[in-house]
Enzyme design. Structure first.
Site, mmCIF file in Angstrom:
data_model
loop_
_atom_site.group_PDB
_atom_site.id
_atom_site.type_symbol
_atom_site.label_atom_id
_atom_site.label_comp_id
_atom_site.label_asym_id
_atom_site.label_seq_id
_atom_site.Cartn_x
_atom_site.Cartn_y
_atom_site.Cartn_z
ATOM 1 N N GLU A 204 -3.470 0.007 8.051
ATOM 2 C CA GLU A 204 -2.299 0.402 8.853
ATOM 3 C C GLU A 204 -2.432 -0.159 10.258
ATOM 4 O OE1 GLU A 204 -1.289 4.584 9.121
ATOM 5 O OE2 GLU A 204 -1.791 4.877 7.001
ATOM 6 N N GLU B 232 -7.375 8.713 6.221
ATOM 7 C CA GLU B 232 -7.659 9.368 7.506
ATOM 8 C C GLU B 232 -8.132 10.814 7.365
ATOM 9 O OE1 GLU B 232 -4.426 8.883 10.272
ATOM 10 O OE2 GLU B 232 -4.545 6.696 10.236
ATOM 11 N N ARG C 214 0.850 -1.189 0.000
ATOM 12 C CA ARG C 214 0.000 0.000 0.000
ATOM 13 C C ARG C 214 0.886 1.239 0.000
ATOM 14 N NH1 ARG C 214 -2.512 3.196 4.630
ATOM 15 N NH2 ARG C 214 -3.809 4.640 3.430
ATOM 16 N N TYR D 256 -4.291 1.933 15.715
ATOM 17 C CA TYR D 256 -3.076 1.989 16.537
ATOM 18 C C TYR D 256 -3.328 1.756 18.029
ATOM 19 C CZ TYR D 256 -0.595 3.403 12.400
ATOM 20 O OH TYR D 256 -0.048 3.392 11.150
ATOM 21 N N HIS E 204 -2.690 11.053 0.820
ATOM 22 C CA HIS E 204 -2.138 10.837 2.158
ATOM 23 C C HIS E 204 -1.466 12.155 2.575
ATOM 24 C CE1 HIS E 204 -0.862 7.401 5.030
ATOM 25 N NE2 HIS E 204 -0.567 8.546 5.639
ATOM 26 N N ASN F 206 -7.445 1.846 9.737
ATOM 27 C CA ASN F 206 -6.156 2.095 10.394
ATOM 28 C C ASN F 206 -6.374 2.033 11.894
ATOM 29 O OD1 ASN F 206 -5.200 2.591 7.834
ATOM 30 N ND2 ASN F 206 -4.721 4.760 8.172
HETATM 31 C C1 FCB Z 1 -1.192 7.293 10.768
HETATM 32 C C2 FCB Z 1 -0.766 7.849 9.429
HETATM 33 C C3 FCB Z 1 0.569 7.325 8.950
HETATM 34 C C4 FCB Z 1 1.572 7.212 10.072
HETATM 35 C C5 FCB Z 1 0.982 6.495 11.254
HETATM 36 C C6 FCB Z 1 1.939 6.297 12.397
HETATM 37 O O1 FCB Z 1 -2.138 8.152 11.354
HETATM 38 O O2 FCB Z 1 -1.741 7.532 8.456
HETATM 39 O O3 FCB Z 1 1.017 8.160 7.910
HETATM 40 O O4 FCB Z 1 2.053 8.462 10.406
HETATM 41 O O5 FCB Z 1 -0.166 7.166 11.705
#
Ligand code: FCB
Length: 449
Positions: A347, A166, A77, A294, A121, A292
């Site tokens: 992500e 995002e 990607r 985290y 992006h 995405n």
């Molecule tokens: C996300 C972004 C990516 C990267 C990660 C850690 O929010 O999409 O570009 O910075 O965080």
């Protein structure tokens, strides 16, 4: 033993973004983006670092594709730099810029790696920001023009194109908080930007379908479970607000629902930007949705006193909690809106400090392993998950943080630009080849206070 509940054809890959890796910011006719301007403004990025060179992927893409092939990745990607293709954002097409992505796609396909492209992006052409940026509706129309150019050129070989990455972060960090380019701090502009980003998405989906009918069109959104810090009704209310803002503001409209009404009201948003027909345009059926993920957010009401610190949480170097169960939760939440639409984790990954040999990263291996398990749990519960992209292929320019936080499954020496595969890269390769093994309980976790 490997336990592989992932369906046949499940795609394992890695992700990057143009400004974070390409460098070559004025090569072959590229125009400036808002990130070029922002990074060159003193005080905006840690240590005054910029994406001028980054990983120099623009010149080293062959080496990077060879690395992916060595790891046996199924897919990659990447994002396309809008000002490389249209230096002024609209009008004149820079064929040399488009040629770069053409070569990249061919190189990937030659190695059996499926390209997944993202059109935006975060690197808006500076000329469009100067003309008003995302708070101005013509930016959405320009985006559709750009989408048609890219899909027209690559759509014969690229089967997945995501419009935006995002949009929440684009509107919120870029126009409300000002911590990302273009660095504005105007809540009303952020609300207008959010709507125009979605209009841009809807117009771009139409444009992609018109010129590349066999290419799947989708969008990539970010999600954080927003958990209430206590059972107090004020905390619960604050958590609901955060949930609406992050998890629902973009997902609901693209899946045919309205903006979260209570929260829109609380923001004092009067919907002046919403033209007749916009909500239908935004809700065009998706071919896929990218998730995405985290970490989660634990939300405390501003009306309540701060809570006494609890036991230390396991965190990454970013200070983000390691919370794999949140990935299962987020995927289940998304499915409540998207039903059968194929999903990808577009992500997920982590930054950890380098300690000694930069290719040894047991914390990252453990992080990924536990998140892969969380994705597998979602699959077992019926989530139509089709693939998983680790963020990131390479250590890279982490926006306002510059180069300090390393997310790569491949280490990059920013002096020599030498790449070296980390243990986490080998781990991803093994998972792609053999399925998910049992978790090694001896891998260290990284509790941080
Ligand atoms: C996300 C972004 C990516 C990267 C990660 C850690 O929010 O999409 O570009 O910075 O965080």
């Amino acid at each position: 033993m490997s336990v592989n509940a992932f369906p046949d054809g499940f795609v394992w890959g890695a992700a990057t973004a143009a400004y974070q890796i390409e460098g070559a910011i004025d090569a072959d006719g590229k125009g400036p983006s808002i990130w070029d301007s922002f990074a060159h403004t003193p005080g905006r990025v840690s240590n005054g670092e910029t994406g001028d060179v980054a990983c120099d992927h623009y010149h080293r893409y062959r080496e990077d594709v060879a690395l992916m092939a060595e790891l046996g990745l199924d897919a990659y990607r990447f994002s396309i730099s809008w000002p490389r293709v249209l230096p002024e954002g609209t009008g004149r097409v820079n064929e040399a810029g488009l040629d770069f992505y053409d070569r990249l796609v061919d190189e990937l396909l030659r190695h059996g790696i499926t390209p997944h492209a993202t059109l935006y992006h975060w690197d808006l052409p500076q000329a469009l920001e100067t003309a008003g940026g995302w708070p101005a509706r013509p930016t959405a129309e320009a985006f559709a023009e750009y989408a048609a150019v890219v899909a027209g050129r690559l759509g014969d070989r690229v089967q997945h194109i995501a419009t935006l990455n995002e949009p929440y972060v684009v509107a919120d960090h870029g126009y409300r908080l000002g911590s990302h380019a273009p660095g504005r701090t105007d809540p009303e502009a952020a609300l207008a930007a959010a709507h125009h980003l979605l209009v841009a998405h809807g117009l771009a989906v139409q444009a992609i379908r018109a010129v590349a009918p066999r290419t799947a069109a989708g969008i990539v959104l970010n999600f954080h479970p927003a958990h209430s810090a206590s059972g107090h009704m004020l905390d619960q209310e604050a958590a609901t607000r955060a949930h609406d803002q992050v998890n629902r503001w973009f997902l609901d409209p693209v899946t045919g629902l309205d903006y979260p009404e209570d929260t829109a009201h609380a923001f004092g948003w009067r919907r002046g930007e919403v033209h007749p027909g916009d909500m239908e345009l935004i809700a065009a059926p998706l071919d896929f949705l990218g998730v995405n993920y985290y970490c989660r957010h634990i939300v405390r009401s501003p009306y309540l006193p701060a809570l006494a610190p609890g036991p230390p949480l396991e965190e990454t170097e970013m200070g983000w909690e390691v919370y794999p169960a949140g990935l299962t939760e987020v995927l289940e939440f998304v499915v409540s809106r998207t039903g059968d639409v194929p999903l990808y984790v577009t992500e997920n990954g982590a930054a950890y400090p380098v300690d000694g040999d930069p290719t040894r990263d047991p914390e990252r291996v453990s992080f990924l392993h536990r998140h892969f398990e969380a994705a597998r749990t979602a699959v077992e519960r019926g989530v139509p998950l089709r693939g998983y992209f680790v963020w990131s292929l390479l250590d890279n320019f982490e926006w306002a943080h510059g180069y300090r936080h390393r997310f790569g499954i491949v280490h990059v020496d920013f002096d020599t630009l030498e790449r070296r595969v980390r243990d986490s890269g080998r781990f991803l390769a093994a998972v792609a080849r053999d399925g998910l093994p049992e978790l090694d309980p001896s891998l260290p976790r990284a509790p941080r206070v």
